[in-house]
Design a protein around this motif. Structure first.
Motif, PDB file in Angstrom:
ATOM      1  N   ILE A 291      -7.603   1.323   5.167  1.00 50.76           N
ATOM      2  CA  ILE A 291      -7.386   2.367   4.165  1.00 50.76           C
ATOM      3  C   ILE A 291      -5.902   2.479   3.825  1.00 50.76           C
ATOM      4  CG2 ILE A 291      -7.578   4.847   3.715  1.00 50.76           C
ATOM      5  CD1 ILE A 291     -10.054   4.832   5.578  1.00 50.76           C
ATOM      6  N   GLY A 292      -5.062   2.507   4.873  1.00 47.79           N
ATOM      7  CA  GLY A 292      -3.625   2.629   4.652  1.00 47.79           C
ATOM      8  C   GLY A 292      -3.031   1.417   3.955  1.00 47.79           C
ATOM      9  N   GLY A 293      -3.493   0.228   4.355  1.00 47.46           N
ATOM     10  CA  GLY A 293      -2.966  -1.003   3.772  1.00 47.46           C
ATOM     11  C   GLY A 293      -3.293  -1.144   2.300  1.00 47.46           C
ATOM     12  N   THR A 294      -4.549  -0.867   1.932  1.00 49.33           N
ATOM     13  CA  THR A 294      -4.936  -0.985   0.522  1.00 49.33           C
ATOM     14  C   THR A 294      -4.238   0.071  -0.334  1.00 49.33           C
ATOM     15  OG1 THR A 294      -6.904   0.333   1.038  1.00 49.33           O
ATOM     16  CG2 THR A 294      -7.173  -2.048   0.970  1.00 49.33           C
ATOM     17  N   ALA A 295      -4.131   1.291   0.198  1.00 46.89           N
ATOM     18  CA  ALA A 295      -3.453   2.357  -0.553  1.00 46.89           C
ATOM     19  C   ALA A 295      -1.976   2.040  -0.733  1.00 46.89           C
ATOM     20  CB  ALA A 295      -3.623   3.691   0.177  1.00 46.89           C
ATOM     21  N   ALA A 296      -1.340   1.552   0.350  1.00 48.77           N
ATOM     22  CA  ALA A 296       0.083   1.215   0.285  1.00 48.77           C
ATOM     23  C   ALA A 296       0.331   0.064  -0.681  1.00 48.77           C
ATOM     24  CB  ALA A 296       0.597   0.860   1.680  1.00 48.77           C
ATOM     25  N   ALA A 297      -0.550  -0.952  -0.631  1.00 44.86           N
ATOM     26  CA  ALA A 297      -0.383  -2.112  -1.518  1.00 44.86           C
ATOM     27  C   ALA A 297      -0.494  -1.702  -2.977  1.00 44.86           C
ATOM     28  CB  ALA A 297      -1.426  -3.177  -1.181  1.00 44.86           C
ATOM     29  N   GLY A 298      -1.480  -0.857  -3.282  1.00 38.70           N
ATOM     30  CA  GLY A 298      -1.648  -0.403  -4.660  1.00 38.70           C
ATOM     31  C   GLY A 298      -0.444   0.369  -5.161  1.00 38.70           C
ATOM     32  N   ALA A 299       0.131   1.206  -4.288  1.00 34.47           N
ATOM     33  CA  ALA A 299       1.298   1.993  -4.678  1.00 34.47           C
ATOM     34  C   ALA A 299       2.557   1.129  -4.774  1.00 34.47           C
ATOM     35  CB  ALA A 299       1.511   3.124  -3.668  1.00 34.47           C
ATOM     36  N   LEU A 300       2.719   0.207  -3.815  1.00 31.59           N
ATOM     37  CA  LEU A 300       3.932  -0.617  -3.785  1.00 31.59           C
ATOM     38  C   LEU A 300       4.020  -1.588  -4.954  1.00 31.59           C
ATOM     39  CD1 LEU A 300       4.166  -1.411   0.048  1.00 31.59           C
ATOM     40  CD2 LEU A 300       5.704   0.028  -1.303  1.00 31.59           C
ATOM     41  N   LEU A 301       2.863  -2.115  -5.381  1.00 34.97           N
ATOM     42  CA  LEU A 301       2.881  -3.084  -6.485  1.00 34.97           C
ATOM     43  C   LEU A 301       3.402  -2.480  -7.789  1.00 34.97           C
ATOM     44  CD1 LEU A 301      -0.399  -5.160  -5.977  1.00 34.97           C
ATOM     45  CD2 LEU A 301       1.956  -6.016  -5.955  1.00 34.97           C
ATOM     46  N   VAL A 302       3.376  -1.156  -7.871  1.00 33.83           N
ATOM     47  CA  VAL A 302       3.890  -0.491  -9.070  1.00 33.83           C
ATOM     48  C   VAL A 302       5.415  -0.521  -9.092  1.00 33.83           C
ATOM     49  CG1 VAL A 302       3.952   1.690 -10.352  1.00 33.83           C
ATOM     50  CG2 VAL A 302       1.861   0.996  -9.161  1.00 33.83           C
ATOM     51  N   VAL A 303       6.028  -0.524  -7.904  1.00 38.23           N
ATOM     52  CA  VAL A 303       7.490  -0.365  -7.847  1.00 38.23           C
ATOM     53  C   VAL A 303       8.222  -1.579  -7.283  1.00 38.23           C
ATOM     54  CG1 VAL A 303       7.365   2.151  -7.697  1.00 38.23           C
ATOM     55  CG2 VAL A 303       7.263   0.810  -5.607  1.00 38.23           C
ATOM     56  N   ILE A 304       7.509  -2.499  -6.622  1.00 39.03           N
ATOM     57  CA  ILE A 304       8.191  -3.667  -6.051  1.00 39.03           C
ATOM     58  C   ILE A 304       7.494  -4.948  -6.499  1.00 39.03           C
ATOM     59  CG2 ILE A 304       8.932  -2.365  -4.016  1.00 39.03           C
ATOM     60  CD1 ILE A 304       6.794  -3.805  -2.396  1.00 39.03           C
TER      61      ILE A 304
ATOM     62  N   VAL B  70      -2.394  -3.227   8.526  1.00 38.92           N
ATOM     63  CA  VAL B  70      -1.707  -2.869   7.275  1.00 38.92           C
ATOM     64  C   VAL B  70      -1.110  -4.125   6.637  1.00 38.92           C
ATOM     65  CG1 VAL B  70       0.270  -1.635   6.302  1.00 38.92           C
ATOM     66  CG2 VAL B  70      -1.229  -0.483   7.944  1.00 38.92           C
ATOM     67  N   GLY B  71      -0.483  -4.970   7.470  1.00 32.20           N
ATOM     68  CA  GLY B  71       0.086  -6.218   6.961  1.00 32.20           C
ATOM     69  C   GLY B  71      -0.968  -7.123   6.359  1.00 32.20           C
ATOM     70  N   LEU B  72      -2.125  -7.192   7.023  1.00 30.57           N
ATOM     71  CA  LEU B  72      -3.216  -8.029   6.534  1.00 30.57           C
ATOM     72  C   LEU B  72      -3.684  -7.571   5.158  1.00 30.57           C
ATOM     73  CD1 LEU B  72      -5.507 -10.141   6.968  1.00 30.57           C
ATOM     74  CD2 LEU B  72      -6.825  -8.320   8.040  1.00 30.57           C
ATOM     75  N   TRP B  73      -3.895  -6.258   4.997  1.00 27.96           N
ATOM     76  CA  TRP B  73      -4.412  -5.767   3.719  1.00 27.96           C
ATOM     77  C   TRP B  73      -3.352  -5.788   2.625  1.00 27.96           C
ATOM     78  CZ3 TRP B  73      -9.262  -5.391   2.313  1.00 27.96           C
ATOM     79  CH2 TRP B  73     -10.218  -5.408   3.317  1.00 27.96           C
ATOM     80  N   LEU B  74      -2.088  -5.670   2.982  1.00 29.29           N
ATOM     81  CA  LEU B  74      -1.024  -5.894   1.998  1.00 29.29           C
ATOM     82  C   LEU B  74      -1.131  -7.319   1.453  1.00 29.29           C
ATOM     83  CD1 LEU B  74       2.106  -4.246   3.702  1.00 29.29           C
ATOM     84  CD2 LEU B  74       0.855  -3.387   1.713  1.00 29.29           C
ATOM     85  N   GLY B  75      -1.370  -8.268   2.371  1.00 25.71           N
ATOM     86  CA  GLY B  75      -1.497  -9.667   1.975  1.00 25.71           C
ATOM     87  C   GLY B  75      -2.741  -9.923   1.137  1.00 25.71           C
ATOM     88  N   ILE B  76      -3.870  -9.285   1.499  1.00 22.60           N
ATOM     89  CA  ILE B  76      -5.115  -9.489   0.759  1.00 22.60           C
ATOM     90  C   ILE B  76      -4.978  -8.988  -0.687  1.00 22.60           C
ATOM     91  CG2 ILE B  76      -7.510  -8.693   0.550  1.00 22.60           C
ATOM     92  CD1 ILE B  76      -7.669  -8.807   3.609  1.00 22.60           C
ATOM     93  N   ILE B  77      -4.404  -7.791  -0.854  1.00 18.26           N
ATOM     94  CA  ILE B  77      -4.192  -7.266  -2.202  1.00 18.26           C
ATOM     95  C   ILE B  77      -3.204  -8.160  -2.955  1.00 18.26           C
ATOM     96  CG2 ILE B  77      -3.378  -5.294  -3.549  1.00 18.26           C
ATOM     97  CD1 ILE B  77      -6.043  -4.863  -2.082  1.00 18.26           C
ATOM     98  N   GLY B  78      -2.200  -8.666  -2.246  1.00 19.41           N
ATOM     99  CA  GLY B  78      -1.248  -9.598  -2.861  1.00 19.41           C
ATOM    100  C   GLY B  78      -1.937 -10.874  -3.317  1.00 19.41           C
TER     101      GLY B  78
END
Length: 403
Positions: free
Chosen positions: A146-159, A19-27
C-alpha cells in the motif's frame, strides 16, 4: 518474541524492501507505457523475468539447503541491488532490452532470497510463535504494498523515473545492511557431512518428502484455490470498474481487500488457539469460494466490496496457516528445496490463472467466470475435507493447534 532483534530486523527489512519493490513495479509500468504500445508485448516482457526465476528454482533450492540461510539472503540482496543499475541503463538508452535484463536479474535474486527467508523464519523464533510471526510478516508486506504504490504514484508527479528507481535501490541497500545484523543459530550444512558424496543434494529429493506427508501435499494443493482469485485480481478489478462505470471503485476494492487481509492475519493467531491449522484452511477455502460466487453480482457495488472483504480476510488467515504447516511439518534440511519448489509452483499457477482469467473475461464475462471458479473452489475444498477426515480416522494425519 517481540524482544527478539531478529524479528524486528526481518519485519523492518520486509517493509523497506517491499516499498522498494513496489516503487520498481510502478516504475516498470510507467517505462513500458512510454515505449511499448502492445499489452501483449508488455505481458511477455514481464513474463521473461518470471520464467527465469522458475528456471533457476531447482538450483536455488539446492544451494539454499547447502549454505547458511543468512549467506544466501545476503548474496541475493546484493544481486538485487545491482540489478537496479541495469534499469538506469535502460532509462538512459530508452532500451526495452536492458529492462528485460533488469527483470531477469531481479527475479533470479528473488528465486534465492524468498526460499532462504522462509527457511530462516523457523530458526529465529520458537515454533509456538510461528503463526503470529507469519501473520505479522504478511501484514507488513501488505502495508509495504500500500505504501509503495501510494508513494510511487505521488513521487512520479514530482520526480523523474530515474529518481524513482534510485529510491528503490536505496531500499534494497537498506535491506542488505539490515540482513548483516541478523543472528541465525544454524549449523553449517557442510559440517554435518563427512564426505562430498553425502553433501550432494538433489532438488528431486523434496518430492518423496511431500508424497509421504499427506498434510503437506494437501496444503500445497489447496493453496491453488486463493491463486484462482489472486492470479486475475487486477484484471477483475479493472473489469468491475468498467461494469460499474466507476474509476473510484478500483481504489475502494484494493483498500477493502488489503484492510481485510491485515485483519485476517492479525486474528489468525487467536483463531488458531481454538481451531487446528487444517480447519482454518478449509474454512478459509470455503470463504474464498463464497467470495468468488458473490462476484456474480459484480454490478452491485456493496456486494462487490463484501466479496473483496471476504476474500481478503480469508487469505489473511489462509497464508499464515499454510506457511506455519510447511515450516513445522517439512524437515528443516529440505526447507530450501521445498520453498523453492513452492515458489516455482506459485509463479507457474499465477501465470496460467492470469492468462485463463483474461480469456474467460473476453469469452464469457466476469459473472459467469465467477460462478465457475467459485464452484470449482468449493468442490475442491469439499473433496479435500473428505480426504482429510478419512486420513484422520486412519491415523495418517496429525491434527494440532498452534501454541
Amino acid at each position: 518474541m517481540w524482544k527478539n532483534k531478529n524479528v524486528w530486523i526481518l519485519l523492518i527489512g520486509e517493509f523497506v524492501a517491499g516499498v522498494g519493490l513496489w516503487l520498481g513495479i510502478i516504475g516498470n509500468l510507467e517505462f513500458m507505457q512510454a515505449l511499448v504500445p502492445s499489452d501483449f508485448m508488455k505481458s511477455l516482457i514481464l513474463a521473461s523475468g518470471l520464467v527465469a526465476g522458475i528456471a533457476i528454482g531447482p538450483w536455488a533450492g539446492r544451494i539454499t539447503d547447502r549454505l547458511k540461510k543468512k549467506t544466501v539472503m545476503l548474496a541475493a540482496g546484493f544481486v538485487r541491488s545491482i540489478s537496479v543499475c541495469f534499469m538506469f541503463v535502460a532509462i538512459h538508452n530508452e532500451s526495452v532490452l536492458w529492462m528485460v535484463v533488469f527483470l531477469i536479474t531481479i527475479q533470479l535474486s528473488a528465486a534465492f532470497y524468498f526460499p532462504a527467508l522462509q527457511a530462516a523464519i523457523p530458526l529465529v523464533v520458537q515454533e509456538k510463535d510461528l503463526m503470529e510471526l507469519n501473520g505479522v510478516y504478511m501484514n507488513v508486506s501488505t502495508l509495504s504494498r500500500i505504501g509503495g504504490t501510494a508513494a510511487a504514484g505521488a513521487l512520479l508527479v514530482v520526480i523523474s523515473l530515474t529518481m524513482l528507481y534510485l529510491a528503490s535501490l536505496i531500499a534494497y541497500m537498506a535491506l542488505f545492511i539490515l540482513t548483516l545484523f541478523l543472528t541465525i543459530k544454524e549449523e553449517n550444512p557442510r559440517q554435518k557431512h563427512n564426505s562430498t558424496e553425502e553433501m550432494e543434494t538433489s532438488f528431486r529429493d523434496v518430492f518423496p518428502v511431500i508424497k509421504r506427508m499427506p498434510i503437506v501435499y494437501m496444503t500445497l494443493t489447496m493453496a491453488v484455490i486463493p491463486l484462482l482469485f489472486l492470479g486475475g485480481f487486477n484484471l477483475m478489478v479493472i473489469n468491475i470498474s468498467e461494469i460499474q462505470n466507476s474509476a473510484e471503485i478500483k481504489g475502494v476494492l484494493y483498500a477493502a481487500e488489503g484492510t481485510a487481509f491485515m485483519l485476517g492475519a492479525f486474528f489468525v493467531k487467536w483463531i488458531s488457539q481454538k481451531q487446528s491449522h487444517y480447519h482454518i484452511l478449509f474454512f478459509c477455502s470455503f470463504l474464498v469460494g463464497a467470495s468468488q460466487l458473490l462476484l456474480y453480482f459484480a454490478h452491485i457495488p456493496v456486494i462487490t466490496i463484501l466479496a473483496f472483504i471476504l476474500f481478503g480476510f480469508a487469505v489473511g488467515c489462509f497464508f499464515p496457516s499454510a506457511a506455519t504447516i510447511f515450516q513445522t511439518k517439512v524437515p528443516k534440511e529440505f526447507h530450501g528445496r521445498f520453498f523453492s519448489f513452492r515458489n516455482m509452483l506459485d509463479r507457474v499457477i499465477f501465470q496460467v490463472v492470469l492468462i485463463m482469467t483474461g480469456a474467460m473475461l473476453d469469452i464469457i464475462g466476469l459473472s459467469h467466470m465467477a460462478v465457475i471458479i467459485g464452484i470449482v473452489s468449493i468442490m475442491t475444498t469439499v473433496m479435500f475435507l473428505i480426504v482429510f477426515r478419512r486420513n484422520k480416522e486412519e491415523g495418517n494425519m496429525e491434527v494440532s493447534r498452534a501454541g
